[in-house]
Design a protein around this motif. Structure first.
Motif, PDB file in Angstrom:
ATOM      1  N   LYS A  96       0.846  -1.182   0.000  1.00  0.00           N
ATOM      2  CA  LYS A  96       0.000   0.000   0.000  1.00  0.00           C
ATOM      3  C   LYS A  96       0.883   1.232   0.000  1.00  0.00           C
ATOM      4  O   LYS A  96       2.045   1.089   0.396  1.00  0.00           O
ATOM      5  N   PHE A 125      -3.010  -4.093   8.080  1.00  0.00           N
ATOM      6  CA  PHE A 125      -3.513  -3.699   9.399  1.00  0.00           C
ATOM      7  C   PHE A 125      -4.719  -4.533   9.834  1.00  0.00           C
ATOM      8  O   PHE A 125      -4.889  -4.813  11.014  1.00  0.00           O
ATOM      9  N   VAL A 159       7.570   9.199  12.692  1.00  0.00           N
ATOM     10  CA  VAL A 159       7.640   8.243  11.573  1.00  0.00           C
ATOM     11  C   VAL A 159       8.614   8.723  10.497  1.00  0.00           C
ATOM     12  O   VAL A 159       9.014   7.955   9.618  1.00  0.00           O
ATOM     13  N   GLN A 163      11.084   6.818   7.648  1.00  0.00           N
ATOM     14  CA  GLN A 163      10.479   6.968   6.315  1.00  0.00           C
ATOM     15  C   GLN A 163      10.476   8.460   5.938  1.00  0.00           C
ATOM     16  O   GLN A 163       9.422   9.109   5.963  1.00  0.00           O
ATOM     17  N   LEU A 166       7.862  10.489   3.869  1.00  0.00           N
ATOM     18  CA  LEU A 166       6.535  10.833   4.378  1.00  0.00           C
ATOM     19  C   LEU A 166       6.401  12.335   4.642  1.00  0.00           C
ATOM     20  O   LEU A 166       5.287  12.864   4.663  1.00  0.00           O
ATOM     21  N   ASP A 176      -1.003   7.556   3.704  1.00  0.00           N
ATOM     22  CA  ASP A 176      -0.047   6.596   4.267  1.00  0.00           C
ATOM     23  C   ASP A 176      -0.638   5.760   5.403  1.00  0.00           C
ATOM     24  O   ASP A 176      -0.446   4.548   5.450  1.00  0.00           O
ATOM     25  N   LEU A 177      -1.330   6.417   6.328  1.00  0.00           N
ATOM     26  CA  LEU A 177      -1.807   5.739   7.543  1.00  0.00           C
ATOM     27  C   LEU A 177      -3.323   5.599   7.558  1.00  0.00           C
ATOM     28  O   LEU A 177      -3.856   4.531   7.873  1.00  0.00           O
ATOM     29  N   HIS A 180      -4.949   2.607   6.069  1.00  0.00           N
ATOM     30  CA  HIS A 180      -5.117   1.412   6.905  1.00  0.00           C
ATOM     31  C   HIS A 180      -6.372   1.538   7.766  1.00  0.00           C
ATOM     32  O   HIS A 180      -7.133   0.583   7.924  1.00  0.00           O
ATOM     33  N   TYR A 230      -0.938  12.603  13.486  1.00  0.00           N
ATOM     34  CA  TYR A 230       0.455  12.455  13.934  1.00  0.00           C
ATOM     35  C   TYR A 230       0.886  13.728  14.667  1.00  0.00           C
ATOM     36  O   TYR A 230       2.069  14.027  14.765  1.00  0.00           O
ATOM     37  N   PHE A 239       1.456   4.665  19.538  1.00  0.00           N
ATOM     38  CA  PHE A 239       1.897   4.130  18.252  1.00  0.00           C
ATOM     39  C   PHE A 239       2.254   2.659  18.377  1.00  0.00           C
ATOM     40  O   PHE A 239       2.977   2.288  19.304  1.00  0.00           O
ATOM     41  N   TRP A 286       6.768  -1.798  17.153  1.00  0.00           N
ATOM     42  CA  TRP A 286       6.343  -2.205  15.804  1.00  0.00           C
ATOM     43  C   TRP A 286       5.785  -3.627  15.754  1.00  0.00           C
ATOM     44  O   TRP A 286       5.299  -4.078  14.722  1.00  0.00           O
ATOM     45  N   ILE A 289       2.431  -4.409  14.061  1.00  0.00           N
ATOM     46  CA  ILE A 289       2.474  -4.356  12.595  1.00  0.00           C
ATOM     47  C   ILE A 289       3.260  -5.555  12.062  1.00  0.00           C
ATOM     48  O   ILE A 289       2.857  -6.215  11.091  1.00  0.00           O
TER      49      ILE A 289
HETATM   50  O1  89V Z   1       2.021   1.335   8.132  1.00  0.00           O
HETATM   51  C1  89V Z   1       2.491   2.210   7.437  1.00  0.00           C
HETATM   52  O2  89V Z   1       2.118   2.302   6.307  1.00  0.00           O
HETATM   53  C2  89V Z   1       3.586   3.124   7.969  1.00  0.00           C
HETATM   54  C3  89V Z   1       3.264   3.847   9.239  1.00  0.00           C
HETATM   55  C4  89V Z   1       2.708   2.984  10.338  1.00  0.00           C
HETATM   56  C5  89V Z   1       4.504   4.559   9.739  1.00  0.00           C
HETATM   57  O3  89V Z   1       2.327   4.836   8.937  1.00  0.00           O
HETATM   58  O4  89V Z   1       3.967   4.014   6.955  1.00  0.00           O
END
Ligand code: 89V
Ligand code: NAD
Length: 343
Positions: A96, A125, A159, A163, A166, A176-177, A180, A230, A239, A286, A289
């Protein structure tokens, strides 16, 4: 089960998780990797002991010798690489955000359909243990018919260090988030008829929006709010937890910070720990995830073996991607968007 051979394209920040997960997945392993950056190719190739290394995806496909490709590059190259997989009739997983635009995403789904190859978007996610626990509680009819929901991800986690891209795009948190979070809302409460969104940029050092509030009208009549930020500094940083509130005709579900699942109904209230496992290669925070990366990759292999559609197939992901586009459109125009008309 015959071991499937995979090739991975894009050996960057997140691909390392995917490579670890492929080591754990039953029924598949990675036999070749590709990155146009020789340094990333060497780092990942050496770390995971992969001898077949390519700087160019066309050369990788020309040599072949693999049953699927896992595309872990950033969005700019997704359409080219998915269409390359389709031309070579190689089943594909794509990270994604699936595409830059909904029309690109539709063309990619069409290319794979015409080639007769399975296509799954790495929308992991919904595969997180706590999200699965919420879905299981709903399916067990714990709260009757849900009529309202909130899907919330509010954080001040940095983040951008992992990355940096971003911080640079015109679009940030929804693409980006929020993508999800919107997918989770669909997974839990079903497809969406219309959407209204508002966005804000609080952090002056980034280009895109870092706060979004999105109201969803689901096809089944439920209403939900997806709120992502964020720019939210809390006493205990959550997070990367998605918090969920669901109200139903017979009770309520709350997924609370620290992975607690609280279900209240006529029988009373039960609270369960739905923490993700800390896999051997994972690290907090993390690990939630990372476990879902393993779960979605195992799902890829299992569904291929069954010849069955993937939960986050390209076709399914068009409905999530449409919500992303609709959210930007709604925020820009200050209007409610008919999502059905986009598909
Ligand atoms: O999951 C993601 O796509 C990551 C983050 C959790 C950092 O947003 O880019
Ligand atoms: P990154 O920039 O660290 O890595 C991308 C890599 O792909 C780079 O090494 C780059 O050289 C390589 N690359 C780009 N185009 C290429 C091409 N055409 N051919 C070969 N190599 C190419 O990015 P990242 O942070 O690893 O993110 C990759 C993708 O993963 C993004 O789409 C991001 O949104 C997604 N992501 C997903 C999750 C998740 O939980 N699903 C989490 C983080 C990132």
């Amino acid at each position: 089960m015959t071991e499937l051979k995979g090739a991975l394209i894009g050996c960057g920040f997140f691909a390392v998780n995917q490579m670890h997960a492929w080591n754990d997945v039953r029924g598949a392993s990675i036999v070749a990797i590709c990155d146009r950056d020789p340094e990333r190719l060497k780092v990942v190739g050496d770390q995971f002991g992969i001898a077949r290394r390519y700087g160019d995806a066309e050369a990788l496909f020309a040599d072949g010798g693999f049953d699927f490709v896992d595309i872990a590059t950033t969005v700019q190259s997704h359409r080219t690489l998915v269409e390359m997989a389709a031309r070579n009739k190689v089943p594909a997983i794509c990270q994604k955000p699936f595409a830059k635009t909904l029309s690109d995403a539709k063309a990619m789904v069409e290319a794979c359909r015409n080639a007769g190859i399975p296509l799954m978007v790495h929308e992991n996610f919904r595969w997180q243990t706590p999200i699965q626990a919420v879905r299981n509680a709903l399916e067990a009819d714990a709260i009757g018919t849900p009529f309202w929901g909130r899907f919330s991800f509010r954080s001040a986690y940095d983040v951008f260090s992992g990355q940096p891209y971003l911080a640079e795009g015109e679009r940030f948190i929804i693409e980006d988030l929020g993508i999800h979070t919107l997918d989770i809302a669909r997974y839990i409460l079903g497809d969406v008829r219309s959407l209204t969104a508002r966005t804000k940029r609080v952090n002056p050092r980034i280009k895109g929006e870092d706060v979004a509030t999105i109201l969803l009208d689901h096809e089944n009549g439920a209403t939900s709010v997806v709120d992502v930020s964020y720019a939210t500094k809390l006493s205990r940083e959550p997070f990367p937890e998605t918090l969920i509130e669901l109200d139903g005709s017979e009770g309520t579900i709350r997924l609370t910070q620290g992975y607690g699942l609280q279900v209240t109904n006529a029988k009373g209230t039960t609270t369960t720990d739905v923490s993700p496992r800390l896999l051997s290669w994972a690290s907090r925070p993390w690990h939630n995830i990372q476990e879902s990366v393993y779960a979605i990759q195992q799902h890829w292999v299992d569904q291929l073996a069954r010849g069955a559609e993937h939960s986050t197939s390209g076709a399914d992901n068009l409905k999530t991607f449409a919500l992303v586009e609709a959210a930007y459109d709604s925020a820009a125009r200050g209007q409610t968007i008919d999502v059905g008309a986009m598909l």
